[in-house]
Design a protein around this motif. Sequence first.
Motif, PDB file in Angstrom:
ATOM      1  N   ALA A 156       0.817  -1.219   0.000  1.00 46.81           N
ATOM      2  CA  ALA A 156       0.000   0.000   0.000  1.00 46.81           C
ATOM      3  C   ALA A 156       0.846   1.262   0.000  1.00 46.81           C
ATOM      4  O   ALA A 156       0.395   2.322  -0.442  1.00 46.81           O
ATOM      5  CB  ALA A 156      -0.926   0.005   1.208  1.00 46.81           C
ATOM      6  N   THR A 157       2.106   1.171   0.490  1.00 49.23           N
ATOM      7  CA  THR A 157       2.909   2.377   0.684  1.00 49.23           C
ATOM      8  C   THR A 157       4.219   2.398  -0.088  1.00 49.23           C
ATOM      9  O   THR A 157       4.949   3.396  -0.043  1.00 49.23           O
ATOM     10  CB  THR A 157       3.232   2.563   2.173  1.00 49.23           C
ATOM     11  OG1 THR A 157       3.824   1.353   2.681  1.00 49.23           O
ATOM     12  CG2 THR A 157       1.969   2.882   2.962  1.00 49.23           C
ATOM     13  N   TYR A 158       4.557   1.308  -0.770  1.00 53.88           N
ATOM     14  CA  TYR A 158       5.819   1.272  -1.528  1.00 53.88           C
ATOM     15  C   TYR A 158       5.617   0.414  -2.762  1.00 53.88           C
ATOM     16  O   TYR A 158       5.041  -0.681  -2.695  1.00 53.88           O
ATOM     17  CB  TYR A 158       6.943   0.687  -0.680  1.00 53.88           C
ATOM     18  CG  TYR A 158       8.265   0.535  -1.440  1.00 53.88           C
ATOM     19  CD1 TYR A 158       9.246   1.507  -1.371  1.00 53.88           C
ATOM     20  CD2 TYR A 158       8.512  -0.596  -2.219  1.00 53.88           C
ATOM     21  CE1 TYR A 158      10.451   1.378  -2.062  1.00 53.88           C
ATOM     22  CE2 TYR A 158       9.702  -0.740  -2.920  1.00 53.88           C
ATOM     23  CZ  TYR A 158      10.666   0.253  -2.837  1.00 53.88           C
ATOM     24  OH  TYR A 158      11.845   0.111  -3.526  1.00 53.88           O
ATOM     25  N   ALA A 159       6.114   0.901  -3.904  1.00 53.06           N
ATOM     26  CA  ALA A 159       6.053   0.138  -5.149  1.00 53.06           C
ATOM     27  C   ALA A 159       7.396   0.201  -5.840  1.00 53.06           C
ATOM     28  O   ALA A 159       8.064   1.245  -5.853  1.00 53.06           O
ATOM     29  CB  ALA A 159       4.967   0.680  -6.070  1.00 53.06           C
ATOM     30  N   LEU A 160       7.799  -0.919  -6.416  1.00 49.50           N
ATOM     31  CA  LEU A 160       9.035  -1.001  -7.184  1.00 49.50           C
ATOM     32  C   LEU A 160       8.709  -1.482  -8.590  1.00 49.50           C
ATOM     33  O   LEU A 160       8.128  -2.547  -8.770  1.00 49.50           O
ATOM     34  CB  LEU A 160      10.015  -1.977  -6.532  1.00 49.50           C
ATOM     35  CG  LEU A 160      11.261  -2.323  -7.371  1.00 49.50           C
ATOM     36  CD1 LEU A 160      12.193  -1.124  -7.464  1.00 49.50           C
ATOM     37  CD2 LEU A 160      11.983  -3.530  -6.789  1.00 49.50           C
ATOM     38  N   ASN A 161       9.075  -0.682  -9.570  1.00 49.88           N
ATOM     39  CA  ASN A 161       9.024  -1.103 -10.970  1.00 49.88           C
ATOM     40  C   ASN A 161      10.469  -1.279 -11.418  1.00 49.88           C
ATOM     41  O   ASN A 161      11.269  -0.334 -11.325  1.00 49.88           O
ATOM     42  CB  ASN A 161       8.319  -0.056 -11.830  1.00 49.88           C
ATOM     43  CG  ASN A 161       8.106  -0.532 -13.260  1.00 49.88           C
ATOM     44  OD1 ASN A 161       9.015  -1.043 -13.903  1.00 49.88           O
ATOM     45  ND2 ASN A 161       6.892  -0.363 -13.769  1.00 49.88           N
ATOM     46  N   ILE A 162      10.835  -2.473 -11.886  1.00 42.88           N
ATOM     47  CA  ILE A 162      12.241  -2.734 -12.187  1.00 42.88           C
ATOM     48  C   ILE A 162      12.655  -2.210 -13.559  1.00 42.88           C
ATOM     49  O   ILE A 162      13.819  -2.358 -13.954  1.00 42.88           O
ATOM     50  CB  ILE A 162      12.581  -4.227 -12.074  1.00 42.88           C
ATOM     51  CG1 ILE A 162      11.846  -5.048 -13.147  1.00 42.88           C
ATOM     52  CG2 ILE A 162      12.309  -4.737 -10.677  1.00 42.88           C
ATOM     53  CD1 ILE A 162      12.356  -6.473 -13.268  1.00 42.88           C
ATOM     54  N   GLY A 163      11.729  -1.583 -14.296  1.00 42.46           N
ATOM     55  CA  GLY A 163      12.067  -1.122 -15.632  1.00 42.46           C
ATOM     56  C   GLY A 163      12.288  -2.314 -16.550  1.00 42.46           C
ATOM     57  O   GLY A 163      11.582  -3.320 -16.459  1.00 42.46           O
ATOM     58  N   THR A 164      13.272  -2.218 -17.429  1.00 42.93           N
ATOM     59  CA  THR A 164      13.620  -3.328 -18.309  1.00 42.93           C
ATOM     60  C   THR A 164      15.033  -3.791 -17.987  1.00 42.93           C
ATOM     61  O   THR A 164      16.005  -3.063 -18.224  1.00 42.93           O
ATOM     62  CB  THR A 164      13.544  -2.917 -19.784  1.00 42.93           C
ATOM     63  OG1 THR A 164      12.203  -2.512 -20.094  1.00 42.93           O
ATOM     64  CG2 THR A 164      13.917  -4.079 -20.690  1.00 42.93           C
ATOM     65  N   ALA A 165      15.133  -4.988 -17.405  1.00 43.86           N
ATOM     66  CA  ALA A 165      16.436  -5.579 -17.095  1.00 43.86           C
ATOM     67  C   ALA A 165      16.815  -6.540 -18.212  1.00 43.86           C
ATOM     68  O   ALA A 165      15.961  -7.267 -18.733  1.00 43.86           O
ATOM     69  CB  ALA A 165      16.394  -6.301 -15.758  1.00 43.86           C
ATOM     70  N   ASN A 166      18.067  -6.547 -18.572  1.00 41.56           N
ATOM     71  CA  ASN A 166      18.551  -7.427 -19.626  1.00 41.56           C
ATOM     72  C   ASN A 166      18.998  -8.757 -19.044  1.00 41.56           C
ATOM     73  O   ASN A 166      19.738  -8.799 -18.049  1.00 41.56           O
ATOM     74  CB  ASN A 166      19.713  -6.775 -20.377  1.00 41.56           C
ATOM     75  CG  ASN A 166      19.284  -5.545 -21.141  1.00 41.56           C
ATOM     76  OD1 ASN A 166      18.257  -5.559 -21.820  1.00 41.56           O
ATOM     77  ND2 ASN A 166      20.046  -4.465 -21.023  1.00 41.56           N
ATOM     78  N   GLY A 169      16.969   1.024 -14.758  1.00 40.34           N
ATOM     79  CA  GLY A 169      15.813   1.903 -14.889  1.00 40.34           C
ATOM     80  C   GLY A 169      14.738   1.701 -13.848  1.00 40.34           C
ATOM     81  O   GLY A 169      13.563   2.016 -14.089  1.00 40.34           O
ATOM     82  N   ALA A 170      15.103   1.202 -12.674  1.00 42.87           N
ATOM     83  CA  ALA A 170      14.109   0.950 -11.634  1.00 42.87           C
ATOM     84  C   ALA A 170      13.568   2.252 -11.049  1.00 42.87           C
ATOM     85  O   ALA A 170      14.279   3.257 -10.965  1.00 42.87           O
ATOM     86  CB  ALA A 170      14.695   0.093 -10.518  1.00 42.87           C
ATOM     87  N   VAL A 171      12.303   2.216 -10.642  1.00 43.63           N
ATOM     88  CA  VAL A 171      11.645   3.369 -10.027  1.00 43.63           C
ATOM     89  C   VAL A 171      10.931   2.920  -8.760  1.00 43.63           C
ATOM     90  O   VAL A 171      10.233   1.898  -8.764  1.00 43.63           O
ATOM     91  CB  VAL A 171      10.621   4.006 -10.989  1.00 43.63           C
ATOM     92  CG1 VAL A 171       9.864   5.138 -10.300  1.00 43.63           C
ATOM     93  CG2 VAL A 171      11.315   4.508 -12.248  1.00 43.63           C
ATOM     94  N   ALA A 172      11.107   3.661  -7.682  1.00 39.67           N
ATOM     95  CA  ALA A 172      10.382   3.421  -6.435  1.00 39.67           C
ATOM     96  C   ALA A 172       9.365   4.530  -6.238  1.00 39.67           C
ATOM     97  O   ALA A 172       9.648   5.708  -6.503  1.00 39.67           O
ATOM     98  CB  ALA A 172      11.339   3.377  -5.250  1.00 39.67           C
ATOM     99  N   SER A 173       8.181   4.167  -5.774  1.00 40.78           N
ATOM    100  CA  SER A 173       7.132   5.170  -5.584  1.00 40.78           C
ATOM    101  C   SER A 173       6.255   4.785  -4.402  1.00 40.78           C
ATOM    102  O   SER A 173       6.362   3.688  -3.851  1.00 40.78           O
ATOM    103  CB  SER A 173       6.274   5.295  -6.851  1.00 40.78           C
ATOM    104  OG  SER A 173       5.658   4.055  -7.167  1.00 40.78           O
TER     105      SER A 173
END
Length: 267
Positions: free
Chosen positions: A198-208, A218-222
Amino acid sequence: MKFTHLKAVVGAMALSVAMGGAAQAQVVLADITSGTSDVDNVEIGVSNVPFGPHTSGKVGISVPALGPGTFFVDFEGLQNASAPVVITPGLPGVTTVNNPTGTITDHSQYGRFDLTRVDGQNVFYGEWNQSDDASLGDHTVYFAGTGATLAANVPTSGTATYSVQGLSDYANNSQLNGTFTANFSGSGGTLTGSIASATYALNIGTANISGNGFSGSGAVASNPSTSATLATNGNVSGNFFGSAAQALAGVATFANNQYDAAFGGSQ
């Protein structure tokens, strides 16, 4: 795990070394495949502590109060000492061992461990910090598995979907859940996906994907509850495990290590 119990364990280890190194008894274990965001805080190696709930010769962890790189306690022993709490029904629970202090003054205080394992695999991942506060600068994430579980036959075509869990400041963000998708192509391909609470999200982007490993930047935390971006341009790294890449584990790291995360999952 009680402070006095941990202190007794270290005392016994020191006595053993003084009497000829019994705690350093030779063990045989396949090469360990691991990743840690800060080797000065967390090292992964073969466990060499046979006292209390611990066993030598397994995948283990060393933190500053243990003597970095000197004594390694096995992850299974930590789980035996502090029963995992099941957050997601049907999946391994999260073990918390919480002996925090702001400074290391003796061997009675070991910091906070939050850890779990990949379902059906001898692969562990988690986070550690000395002071029980991920914002104070020593938040460290890691994963670890044996060479015996490292994927030997990674698919060269097709896709695979992984149910993935993760930890990032577990005390405040709980367990993360989501899905990663691997698109295999020859000896490479890509890995994408996200995990969240509910309070943290991780998108790893595109990993090779390269062989049985993967990496990206290209990871993003939100924060899903506020739609705020917490960190960008995170580095992602990890490995596939299981005979045919049925599982994976890895870490995502950012310039502000408060938002670092460890993750693992299986098909």
